[in-house]
Design a protein around this motif. Structure first.
Motif, PDB file in Angstrom:
ATOM      1  N   PRO A 166      -1.809 -19.473  32.725  1.00 18.22           N
ATOM      2  CA  PRO A 166      -2.965 -18.577  32.561  1.00 18.22           C
ATOM      3  C   PRO A 166      -4.328 -19.244  32.627  1.00 18.22           C
ATOM      4  CG  PRO A 166      -1.762 -18.821  30.494  1.00 18.22           C
ATOM      5  CD  PRO A 166      -0.904 -19.415  31.561  1.00 18.22           C
ATOM      6  N   ASP A 204      -1.812 -18.319  25.215  1.00 10.73           N
ATOM      7  CA  ASP A 204      -1.575 -16.909  25.520  1.00 10.73           C
ATOM      8  C   ASP A 204      -2.053 -16.570  26.930  1.00 10.73           C
ATOM      9  OD1 ASP A 204      -0.617 -16.666  22.982  1.00 10.73           O
ATOM     10  OD2 ASP A 204      -2.199 -15.341  22.238  1.00 10.73           O
ATOM     11  N   GLY A 205      -1.388 -15.580  27.544  1.00  6.46           N
ATOM     12  CA  GLY A 205      -1.808 -15.116  28.857  1.00  6.46           C
ATOM     13  C   GLY A 205      -0.636 -14.867  29.775  1.00  6.46           C
ATOM     14  N   ASP A 206      -0.951 -14.620  31.037  1.00  2.98           N
ATOM     15  CA  ASP A 206       0.067 -14.319  32.046  1.00  2.98           C
ATOM     16  C   ASP A 206       0.498 -15.588  32.778  1.00  2.98           C
ATOM     17  OD1 ASP A 206      -0.063 -11.658  31.405  1.00  2.98           O
ATOM     18  OD2 ASP A 206      -1.416 -11.130  33.054  1.00  2.98           O
ATOM     19  N   THR A 208       2.525 -16.597  36.003  1.00  5.12           N
ATOM     20  CA  THR A 208       3.002 -16.018  37.259  1.00  5.12           C
ATOM     21  C   THR A 208       4.063 -16.924  37.872  1.00  5.12           C
ATOM     22  OG1 THR A 208       0.843 -14.994  37.624  1.00  5.12           O
ATOM     23  CG2 THR A 208       2.318 -15.164  39.525  1.00  5.12           C
ATOM     24  N   VAL A 256       5.725 -11.816  36.532  1.00  2.21           N
ATOM     25  CA  VAL A 256       4.708 -12.212  35.558  1.00  2.21           C
ATOM     26  C   VAL A 256       5.285 -12.119  34.151  1.00  2.21           C
ATOM     27  CG1 VAL A 256       2.430 -11.729  34.608  1.00  2.21           C
ATOM     28  CG2 VAL A 256       2.844 -11.455  37.070  1.00  2.21           C
ATOM     29  N   THR A 258       4.182 -12.438  30.245  1.00  6.88           N
ATOM     30  CA  THR A 258       3.001 -12.444  29.374  1.00  6.88           C
ATOM     31  C   THR A 258       3.367 -13.042  28.019  1.00  6.88           C
ATOM     32  OG1 THR A 258       2.134 -10.466  30.458  1.00  6.88           O
ATOM     33  CG2 THR A 258       1.226 -11.026  28.295  1.00  6.88           C
ATOM     34  N   LYS A 260       2.312 -13.910  24.202  1.00  4.01           N
ATOM     35  CA  LYS A 260       1.435 -13.613  23.071  1.00  4.01           C
ATOM     36  C   LYS A 260       1.867 -14.479  21.888  1.00  4.01           C
ATOM     37  CE  LYS A 260       0.611  -8.795  24.414  1.00  4.01           C
ATOM     38  NZ  LYS A 260       0.738  -7.371  24.005  1.00  4.01           N
TER      39      LYS A 260
END
Length: 309
Positions: A166, A204-206, A208, A256, A258, A260
């Motif tokens: 991310p 945290d984040g996506d 890919t 993707v 994600t 958290k």
């Protein structure tokens, strides 16, 4: 210099206190330089000789400066075993397992479990059952991984797992570890049809995930790909998703994941592609200088540094 002096004193049958004095000077110089290589080297010599009182501070500084290197962490685990120090072992295990280790990950995770078990056994034998319990209770949290991705396939083929993190880094075969905590810990091809990306402590984040076909044997082609994506692997909040994919599908879209509640709070130091080569060259130059300083020494040919992958 002082490490070499300590060795010379020992080889000449000198007193242990003189060996210790020389190694203390080596430790002093290492702490003044703040060079992690010197810190680890001085700690190593002191630890081997059983002079443990100064080893901890040397390793602690080295681990802070180079958190992505295994040597000071593994030595800290050795020191913890030697001193029967569960607090040091807990910290060292957390440091080791907070990263993925390309090509060595499975070994280091098994070694962590082994060292915890051995120290816990020693503590129980000393009547320190409570300390042993705290040590073993901390292990599952250290072993848990914020993100775990496994790609498997059939047939005789080779696929590359590529993960875009991310904050902008991309982990792949060309860059197997990022400064944001992710690592390609296992590469496979042919009879080893498996690639694994792990981010034990991630931001945290996506994330890919892409898959690139490197080779596919027409005589034994791959017919299916299986991608497992696990967030908070080994923790109470674990969530696993499995994708069945078609090899070579031109319409396939990236997957993707994600994350958290990721546990990473610190970016790792950047190591340039030439860092290892430069370190090797420094060692070779030191050896050459020592050889030249010996009387009647034949000139030695310089050894070329190994190529950087």
């Amino acid at each position: 210099m002082y490490e070499a002096l300590a060795l010379a004193i020992e080889m000449d049958g000198g007193k242990p206190e003189d060996v210790r004095r020389a190694l203390d000077h080596a430790a002093d110089m290492a702490q003044r330089s703040h060079n992690p290589n010197h810190l680890v080297s001085a700690a190593d010599k002191l630890l081997l000789k059983g002079f443990t009182d100064r080893v901890g501070p040397l390793l602690d500084e080295a681990m802070e400066k180079v958190p992505h290197r295994a040597e000071p962490i593994l030595m800290s685990m050795m020191l913890a075993r030697k001193l029967h120090d569960p607090a040091r072992m807990t910290v060292a295990i957390e440091r080791l397992l907070s990263l993925g280790w390309p090509g060595q990950d499975e070994f280091f995770r098994a070694e962590a479990r082994k060292q915890v078990a051995l120290l816990a056994k020693s503590l129980k034998e000393e009547g320190r059952g409570a300390d042993a319990g705290k040590l073993t209770a901390a292990l599952p949290g250290s072993e848990a991984r914020d993100l775990y991705v496994r790609l498997a396939w059939d047939g005789n083929a080779d696929y590359d797992l590529i993960v875009e993190e991310p904050l902008g880094a991309t982990v792949s075969r060309d860059m197997p570890r990022s400064v944001f905590g992710g690592a390609l810990v296992k590469e496979g091809r042919g009879s080893r049809p498996e690639e694994i990306y792990a981010c034990p402590r991630g931001f945290d984040g996506d994330y890919t995930i892409r898959i690139m076909t490197v080779a596919d044997d027409p005589a034994r082609p791959s017919t299916r790909l299986t991608l497992e994506v696990v967030t908070h692997d080994g923790a109470a909040a674990e969530r696993k998703r499995t994708y069945s994919l078609t090899p070579g599908d031109p319409k396939a879209k990236p997957i993707v994941a994600t994350l958290k509640d990721g546990r990473r709070t610190r970016v790792l130091p950047f190591v340039s592609p030439t860092a290892v080569r430069d370190a090797v060259q420094e060692v070779l130059e030191e050896r050459a200088a020592k050889a030249r300083s010996k009387p009647d020494a034949e000139p030695s040919k310089p050894t070329p540094a190994p190529p950087i992958r």
